[in-house]
Design an enzyme around this catalytic site. Structure first.
Site, short mmCIF file in Angstrom:
data_model
loop_
_atom_site.label_atom_id
_atom_site.label_comp_id
_atom_site.label_asym_id
_atom_site.label_seq_id
_atom_site.Cartn_x
_atom_site.Cartn_y
_atom_site.Cartn_z
N HIS A 467 0.83 -1.20 0.00
CA HIS A 467 0.00 0.00 0.00
C HIS A 467 0.87 1.26 0.00
O HIS A 467 0.74 2.12 -0.87
CB HIS A 467 -0.92 -0.02 1.23
CG HIS A 467 -1.83 1.17 1.34
ND1 HIS A 467 -3.16 1.10 1.03
CD2 HIS A 467 -1.60 2.45 1.71
CE1 HIS A 467 -3.72 2.29 1.20
NE2 HIS A 467 -2.78 3.13 1.62
N GLU A 468 1.76 1.34 0.96
CA GLU A 468 2.60 2.54 1.07
C GLU A 468 3.51 2.67 -0.14
O GLU A 468 3.79 3.76 -0.62
CB GLU A 468 3.41 2.55 2.37
CG GLU A 468 2.57 2.56 3.65
CD GLU A 468 1.47 3.61 3.67
OE1 GLU A 468 1.63 4.66 3.02
OE2 GLU A 468 0.42 3.37 4.31
N HIS A 471 1.68 4.34 -2.92
CA HIS A 471 1.73 5.81 -2.79
C HIS A 471 3.11 6.31 -3.26
O HIS A 471 3.21 7.33 -3.94
CB HIS A 471 1.57 6.22 -1.33
CG HIS A 471 0.16 6.19 -0.82
ND1 HIS A 471 -0.88 6.83 -1.45
CD2 HIS A 471 -0.37 5.63 0.30
CE1 HIS A 471 -2.00 6.65 -0.75
NE2 HIS A 471 -1.72 5.92 0.31
N HIS A 474 3.44 6.69 -6.89
CA HIS A 474 2.74 7.90 -7.33
C HIS A 474 3.68 9.11 -7.20
O HIS A 474 3.71 9.99 -8.06
CB HIS A 474 1.51 8.08 -6.44
CG HIS A 474 0.40 8.89 -7.03
ND1 HIS A 474 -0.73 9.20 -6.31
CD2 HIS A 474 0.21 9.46 -8.25
CE1 HIS A 474 -1.55 9.92 -7.07
NE2 HIS A 474 -1.00 10.08 -8.25
ZN LIG Z 1 -3.01 5.20 1.87
#
Ligand SMILES: [Zn+2]
Length: 675
Positions: A467-468, A471, A474
């Site tokens: 998940h991290e 990010h 991105h």
């Molecule tokens: Zn998040």
């Protein structure tokens, strides 16, 4: 000499952690604020306002200040100490005041307004047009178009609101801290894992109750008790304590604060030209409007509710068969669910950990990023770090071009906040045509290695890592012109798409086979275990979905109803929750008085975002499932249209470019087993 004010000499101009001392921050930030102010003066002194000398120049203003304050606040989150916290209380107001000085500068706004009014004649690119809109709106939404009297009123409302939300939070905290469940007899702890008992014994010791066990309303104490404790009466007691926080009619009651805040938010929205607070918030969201959010939530509710009713019936039957429970209560649900889950899936953390050695999992995310986006990660020991546990990598593309600096900080420490997050030290943008590449970091609190064992992650920790890292992609793959539109600078209900979609790879055999190997034998994770992980992930998705929707609907109701019509918070909540209620109501308990997300945090009219992002990630990942999870064309399109695009266009436009159509909830419903 203050290293923060020099040009950074570390590789890639990274933050000079090896020479920064705490006492450098305050003078550096004061100096950088002056620099930022002279940037603004410079803009105001230009003759005729145009896009370059005003809008673009504003995006560049305060560069040094941004970098230094990122370093400071990232440290305050990941490696803080008393002196830094004290300093934060001094620095935060300076930055707020500086931010307000800019947003309230009438001369500056006048220039922006002039450029904005010529927008159609300026022949701007899509990205430039977005920057102009965003800049203009950030001033207008802060009151730039109001007359002096109205501006004063707006400032008054803002300061009152921040006081009230602070008080709301303080009451919740005090209520949380004031309660304790003291257990004197060990046989009342039946069912609880040893580690939880140990923690409760330690809490008792800290409270001078040695030899006893103390449970509190803090989530890490409350949740395990509700999940594992066999003693039904104690579960009930703890449940009621938890769900009556700040609602007992005493000095810590939050009901009046809620009513006051709703009135102020509504007044603020009207002052700025909106019908409701929800309209104000949603203008800058992918969802766009209140009715759109409501139909989104109600549509999902209709699909999920039959499954939720089945989920509850299954637990009911299980509890009856196991313990002869005739009427399943709210304090029974987590307990019997956990037992049912164990029986159905035979999978638990300890079984999975050996396959998820941290080093292997890191290799796993790197390899996945390489296969999808052609990124290569290489540790670089010359890049200074703020703690020996932090590793810095330089990231290159397959041609060897520098893409980003990536920091990873994995283990809990005294000075680190709870949870896991991605952050950036320096954003990506073009400066005079030169590409300034970003410095990105992820910070987690994973299981530490012991003397005998390496760090072996739970599956939940593995998905958190993905998940991290999503990010982080991105941030790292950002490829824009302007920092305020670059990387994760996107609408709030869009920012979780890159992170949540990346979690999907953890459930795919083709990805797990790359890294999920037994830390002793080197064996790949068995296929049947992967199946069990997938099935267990769908356990009670109907119930969970309805629960999330109920909070989203309550939030929307509070922020789109005329506050003069809300006389009684308790009755209002009860009425709103009717459609989503699955278990017998417990008289006297309520949610709103401790709903900190919307009354203290920034989630007002935004709680729906959790589900919204899930719809997006499932729908987007479906394309990877169709074409292959490492399909180059799909990956390239996701990179170009989403990861590298940042906020350069409205998320609906970006999403459509990737998916070829609007998002649909079908993939989520399918993934969660709801259709
Ligand atoms: Zn998040």
């Amino acid at each position: 000499m203050n290293p923060l004010l020099e040009k950074f000499k570390s590789p890639f101009e990274t933050a000079p952690f090896d020479s920064i001392k705490t006492e450098h921050f305050l003078p550096a930030i004061k100096e950088a604020i002056q620099l930022a102010k002279s940037d603004i003066e410079q803009i105001k002194s230009q003759p005729l306002p145009d896009f370059q000398n005003t809008i673009e120049a504003l995006d560049h203003a305060g560069d040094k200040l941004n970098f230094i304050s990122s370093i400071f606040f990232n440290l305050n989150a990941a490696e803080t100490k008393e002196e830094i916290q004290v300093l934060a209380r001094e620095i935060s107001p300076l930055l707020t005041a500086h931010g307000n000085d800019i947003l309230l500068d009438a001369t500056l706004f006048d220039r922006i307004n002039q450029v904005y009014s010529q927008k159609e004649q300026l022949h701007l690119s899509e990205e430039q047009a977005t920057l102009l809109d965003k800049t203009y709106k950030s001033f207008v939404r802060n009151g730039a178009k109001l007359n002096e009297e109205e501006k004063l009123k707006l400032r008054g409302i803002d300061s009152e609101l921040s006081q009230l939300s602070l008080k709301f939070g303080e009451n919740v905290l005090e209520e949380t801290n004031k309660y304790q469940l003291v257990v004197e007899n060990e046989n009342q702890l039946e069912g609880l894992p040893d580690s939880i008992k140990e923690a409760a014994a330690q809490t008792a010791e800290e409270k001078n109750l040695s030899g006893k066990w103390v449970f509190t309303l803090a989530f890490p104490s409350y949740l395990p008790f509700m999940t594992y404790a066999a003693n039904r009466d104690l579960r009930k007691e703890l449940f009621i304590a938890y769900n009556t926080k700040a609602s007992k009619g005493d000095s810590l009651d939050n009901k009046q604060y809620i009513l006051d805040m709703l009135k102020l938010k509504s007044e603020r929205a009207k002052l700025l030209g909106y019908q409701t607070h929800a309209d104000f918030v949603l203008e800058e969201r992918m969802a766009k409007s209140g009715p759109a959010v409501l139909s989104f939530l109600n549509n999902l509710l209709e699909k999920a509710k039959p499954k939720a009713i089945e989920d509850v019936a299954e637990v009911e039957a299980f509890a009856k068969a196991l313990d002869g429970i005739d009427r399943l209560e709210k304090w029974d649900f987590a307990y019997y669910s956990e037992k049912l889950k164990k029986q159905k899936y035979e999978v638990d953390d300890e079984l999975l950990r050996p396959y998820f050695k941290l080093e292997n999992a890191i290799e796993g995310v790197f390899t996945t990023a390489e296969k999808l986006y052609g990124l290569k990660f290489k540790e670089n020991k010359d890049i200074p770090v703020y703690h020996p546990e932090v590793t810095a990598y330089e990231v290159n593309d397959l041609l060897g071009n520098h893409v980003a600096v990536f920091y990873a900080d994995f283990f809990p420490r005294a000075g680190k906040r709870n949870g896991a997050w991605m952050t950036s030290y320096r954003g990506q943008k073009l400066i005079d045509g030169k590409d300034q590449r970003p410095h990105i970091s992820i910070v987690c609190n994973f299981t530490k290695p012991t003397k005998t064992k390496p760090s072996l992650l739970t599956f939940n920790e593995v998905t958190t890592l993905f998940h991290e890292f999503g990010h982080a992609l991105h941030g790292m793959l950002a490829n824009g012109t302007y920092e305020s539109l670059s990387g994760t600078s996107v609408y709030w209900d869009f920012v979780e798409l890159p992170s949540q979609i990346f979690e999907n790879w953890c459930y795919e055999k083709a990805c797990l086979d790359l890294f999920a190997k037994h830390y002793e034998t080197g064996e790949n994770i068995p296929s049947d275990l992967i199946e069990k992980i997938k099935n267990a992930a769908n356990f009670q998705q109907g119930y969970q979905t309805v629960r999330q929707i109920s909070l989203g609907l309550l939030d929307m109701a509070f922020h789109s109803t005329d506050p003069n019509l809300i006389k009684d918070v308790t009755a209002f909540e009860k009425n709103q929750m009717k459609a989503t209620s699955l278990l017998p109501e417990v008289e006297g308990t309520m949610m709103s008085t401790s709903f900190s997300h919307i009354f203290q945090g920034g989630y007002a009219a935004g709680y729906y975002s959790y589900k919204w992002a899930e719809v997006l990630d499932a729908d987007a990942f479906e394309l990877f499932l169709e074409k292959g999870i490492f399909d180059q064309e799909t990956a390239q399109s996701f990179k170009e249209n989403i990861l590298s695009a940042g906020g350069k266009a409205h998320p609906s436009i970006l999403y459509k470019r990737f998916r070829g159509r609007e998002p649909k909830p079908d993939a989520l419903l399918k993934r969660a087993g709801l259709v």
